[in-house]
Write a protein that holds these residues in place. Sequence first.
Motif, PDB file in Angstrom:
ATOM      1  N   ASP A   1       4.977  11.235  -3.766  1.00  0.00           N
ATOM      2  CA  ASP A   1       3.722  11.401  -4.460  1.00  0.00           C
ATOM      3  C   ASP A   1       2.396  11.040  -3.984  1.00  0.00           C
ATOM      4  O   ASP A   1       1.406  11.644  -3.934  1.00  0.00           O
ATOM      5  CB  ASP A   1       3.994  10.888  -5.961  1.00  0.00           C
ATOM      6  N   MET A   2       2.523   9.679  -3.035  1.00  0.00           N
ATOM      7  CA  MET A   2       1.435   9.408  -2.357  1.00  0.00           C
ATOM      8  C   MET A   2       1.040  10.225  -1.509  1.00  0.00           C
ATOM      9  O   MET A   2       0.101  10.490  -1.108  1.00  0.00           O
ATOM     10  CB  MET A   2       1.807   7.948  -1.880  1.00  0.00           C
ATOM     11  N   LEU A   3       2.353  10.733  -0.526  1.00  0.00           N
ATOM     12  CA  LEU A   3       2.012  11.779   0.408  1.00  0.00           C
ATOM     13  C   LEU A   3       1.468  13.071   0.033  1.00  0.00           C
ATOM     14  O   LEU A   3       0.559  13.505   0.569  1.00  0.00           O
ATOM     15  CB  LEU A   3       3.302  12.073   1.070  1.00  0.00           C
ATOM     16  N   ARG A   4       1.990  13.339  -1.299  1.00  0.00           N
ATOM     17  CA  ARG A   4       1.415  14.443  -1.928  1.00  0.00           C
ATOM     18  C   ARG A   4      -0.194  14.665  -1.939  1.00  0.00           C
ATOM     19  O   ARG A   4      -0.966  15.340  -1.606  1.00  0.00           O
ATOM     20  CB  ARG A   4       1.912  14.754  -3.080  1.00  0.00           C
ATOM     21  N   TRP A   5      -0.721  13.413  -2.394  1.00  0.00           N
ATOM     22  CA  TRP A   5      -2.202  13.156  -2.530  1.00  0.00           C
ATOM     23  C   TRP A   5      -2.739  13.241  -1.120  1.00  0.00           C
ATOM     24  O   TRP A   5      -3.944  13.707  -0.978  1.00  0.00           O
ATOM     25  CB  TRP A   5      -2.619  12.037  -3.447  1.00  0.00           C
ATOM     26  N   MET A   6      -2.113  12.713  -0.178  1.00  0.00           N
ATOM     27  CA  MET A   6      -2.646  12.682   1.172  1.00  0.00           C
ATOM     28  C   MET A   6      -2.615  14.034   1.965  1.00  0.00           C
ATOM     29  O   MET A   6      -3.585  14.223   2.748  1.00  0.00           O
ATOM     30  CB  MET A   6      -1.950  11.746   1.850  1.00  0.00           C
TER      31      MET A   6
ATOM     32  N   VAL B   1      -1.327   6.994  -7.418  1.00  0.00           N
ATOM     33  CA  VAL B   1       0.114   6.804  -7.784  1.00  0.00           C
ATOM     34  C   VAL B   1       0.522   5.327  -8.252  1.00  0.00           C
ATOM     35  O   VAL B   1       0.081   4.200  -7.531  1.00  0.00           O
ATOM     36  CB  VAL B   1       0.661   7.195  -6.305  1.00  0.00           C
ATOM     37  N   GLY B   2       1.058   5.265  -9.423  1.00  0.00           N
ATOM     38  CA  GLY B   2       1.396   3.981  -9.733  1.00  0.00           C
ATOM     39  C   GLY B   2       0.278   2.885 -10.285  1.00  0.00           C
ATOM     40  O   GLY B   2      -0.458   3.539 -10.698  1.00  0.00           O
ATOM     41  N   GLY B   3       0.629   1.632 -10.447  1.00  0.00           N
ATOM     42  CA  GLY B   3      -0.197   0.847 -11.058  1.00  0.00           C
ATOM     43  C   GLY B   3      -1.049   0.067 -10.248  1.00  0.00           C
ATOM     44  O   GLY B   3      -1.922  -0.860 -10.377  1.00  0.00           O
ATOM     45  N   SER B   4      -1.019   0.488  -8.645  1.00  0.00           N
ATOM     46  CA  SER B   4      -2.014  -0.338  -7.919  1.00  0.00           C
ATOM     47  C   SER B   4      -2.500   0.505  -6.782  1.00  0.00           C
ATOM     48  O   SER B   4      -2.149   1.501  -6.681  1.00  0.00           O
ATOM     49  CB  SER B   4      -1.577  -1.808  -7.345  1.00  0.00           C
ATOM     50  N   VAL B   5      -3.410   0.067  -6.111  1.00  0.00           N
ATOM     51  CA  VAL B   5      -3.939   0.845  -5.011  1.00  0.00           C
ATOM     52  C   VAL B   5      -2.746   1.106  -3.679  1.00  0.00           C
ATOM     53  O   VAL B   5      -2.034   0.258  -3.491  1.00  0.00           O
ATOM     54  CB  VAL B   5      -5.046   0.062  -4.228  1.00  0.00           C
ATOM     55  N   THR B   6      -2.816   2.483  -3.501  1.00  0.00           N
ATOM     56  CA  THR B   6      -1.905   3.074  -2.294  1.00  0.00           C
ATOM     57  C   THR B   6      -2.929   3.709  -1.074  1.00  0.00           C
ATOM     58  O   THR B   6      -4.074   3.773  -1.341  1.00  0.00           O
ATOM     59  CB  THR B   6      -0.917   4.035  -2.808  1.00  0.00           C
ATOM     60  N   LEU B   7      -2.015   3.951  -0.111  1.00  0.00           N
ATOM     61  CA  LEU B   7      -2.880   5.118   0.604  1.00  0.00           C
ATOM     62  C   LEU B   7      -3.298   6.277   0.206  1.00  0.00           C
ATOM     63  O   LEU B   7      -4.384   6.758   0.719  1.00  0.00           O
ATOM     64  CB  LEU B   7      -1.858   5.157   1.812  1.00  0.00           C
TER      65      LEU B   7
ATOM     66  N   LEU C   1       1.037  -1.241  -0.078  1.00  0.00           N
ATOM     67  CA  LEU C   1      -0.054  -0.247   0.000  1.00  0.00           C
ATOM     68  C   LEU C   1       0.948   1.196   0.075  1.00  0.00           C
ATOM     69  O   LEU C   1       0.197   2.310  -0.063  1.00  0.00           O
ATOM     70  CB  LEU C   1      -1.080  -0.069   1.219  1.00  0.00           C
ATOM     71  N   ILE C   2       2.072   1.162   0.124  1.00  0.00           N
ATOM     72  CA  ILE C   2       3.120   2.235   0.114  1.00  0.00           C
ATOM     73  C   ILE C   2       4.097   2.079  -1.051  1.00  0.00           C
ATOM     74  O   ILE C   2       4.615   1.013  -1.061  1.00  0.00           O
ATOM     75  CB  ILE C   2       3.841   2.359   1.393  1.00  0.00           C
ATOM     76  N   PRO C   3       4.194   2.713  -1.982  1.00  0.00           N
ATOM     77  CA  PRO C   3       5.081   2.577  -3.258  1.00  0.00           C
ATOM     78  C   PRO C   3       6.564   2.174  -2.744  1.00  0.00           C
ATOM     79  O   PRO C   3       6.938   2.632  -1.744  1.00  0.00           O
ATOM     80  CB  PRO C   3       5.149   3.817  -4.000  1.00  0.00           C
ATOM     81  N   GLY C   4       7.053   1.192  -3.587  1.00  0.00           N
ATOM     82  CA  GLY C   4       8.467   0.951  -3.496  1.00  0.00           C
ATOM     83  C   GLY C   4       9.587   1.922  -3.718  1.00  0.00           C
ATOM     84  O   GLY C   4      10.695   1.688  -3.487  1.00  0.00           O
ATOM     85  N   ASP C   5       9.301   2.861  -4.471  1.00  0.00           N
ATOM     86  CA  ASP C   5      10.406   3.961  -5.126  1.00  0.00           C
ATOM     87  C   ASP C   5      10.199   5.181  -4.259  1.00  0.00           C
ATOM     88  O   ASP C   5       9.016   5.686  -4.109  1.00  0.00           O
ATOM     89  CB  ASP C   5      10.251   4.257  -6.353  1.00  0.00           C
TER      90      ASP C   5
END
Lengths: 204, 204
Positions: free
Chosen positions: A92-97, A156-162, A82-86
């Motif tokens: 970018d995930m935190l950006r949306w959060m 973000v990316g190709g699957s579900v994240t936070l 649920l958290i990207p590996g890169d």
Amino acid sequence: MKTLTLHEDPCSGNCYKIRLTAALLGKPLTRIAYDILKGETRTPAFLQNVNANGRIPVLQAGDRFLPESNAACWYLAEGSALIPGDAFGRADMLRWMFFEQYNHEPNVATLRFWLSIVGEAHLTAAQKEQIAGKRAGGEAALALMEEHLAGHGWFVGGSVTLADIALYAYTHVCEAGGFRLGDYPAVCRWLERVSALPGYVPMD
Amino acid sequence: MKTLTLHEDPCSGNCYKIRLTAALLGKPLTRIAYDILKGETRTPAFLQNVNANGRIPVLQAGDRFLPESNAACWYLAEGSALIPGDAFGRADMLRWMFFEQYNHEPNVATLRFWLSIVGEAHLTAAQKEQIAGKRAGGEAALALMEEHLAGHGWFVGGSVTLADIALYAYTHVCEAGGFRLGDYPAVCRWLERVSALPGYVPMD
């Protein structure tokens, strides 16, 4: 991981984010409910023992307390898919959060709370004055999501994240605040993808 | 790491957070200035190429763009001592960063912007109506910081983290928004600790 307890109000989307994250990860949570309309998160005991900021959700891990819904989701999900590996993907995930807490929640969630839970007749004059501004701010947040999701399956990316979980919580119930999901077809398709995830649980 | 460019307005504390993080880490940043009062972040070119949300700061890393100040700080600081080494500490740092964007910035930063940059005479009626609520919200945020800092040198753990940088940016200039730093002595001592850090740079 230590025993996990969620201090929550079941009608809160911020609390639901944490429940949904835990469910997708298969982590059990003990739930303790408070009624924010009755001031149960502003009692001296709550302020002293759970959160000096007088707000839910708070995730308790053993004897430590973690306020702020998106921080609690991060804690549950560290080391999972649920958290990207890169590095850029994580940021970018935190950006949306952060977008969710700054541009989305104060408009989309607040109008749901005011119009469907408190009730328009019980709002203060100052709250009524803010409805138009919050309507415009919420529509702008939903339009930005629509623009992004028109070209991407997930934030973000190709699957579900936070990022998806954080934005799903209040978006999928935004019509209770007077927003029209039908205006955002890419958002609607994304909502369906989230609700089809293995382990998904609905809001109470 | 790729070439780093900060798209900023030098009067913005959110932009300053990123400059301060980069300075403490010794990472060079190229700066491109926009004047938000002249609408330079709402032009079609900015919306298409830099940030569809029409806001600064945006951190550009090579050809990728990262909006949201706290996400940009995270990207710069990953792998450094500005992010705690333990899982609960990382989540607790994010907790204060989400608090900053939800409880602190919309009150403390907005009153500075309205009262010292836009000017009270130029505010709309709806903005003037919100001053009292933002004053109370900002004072509550500063009081929560004071309570925490009365017993801790830094927001998380025993040294400076991104939580301190995020909260420092608008706290140290809060008097421009009509807040009284003298009411918060532990906050004042913490501000001095931040400004004494090796590599510290002041706001423009």
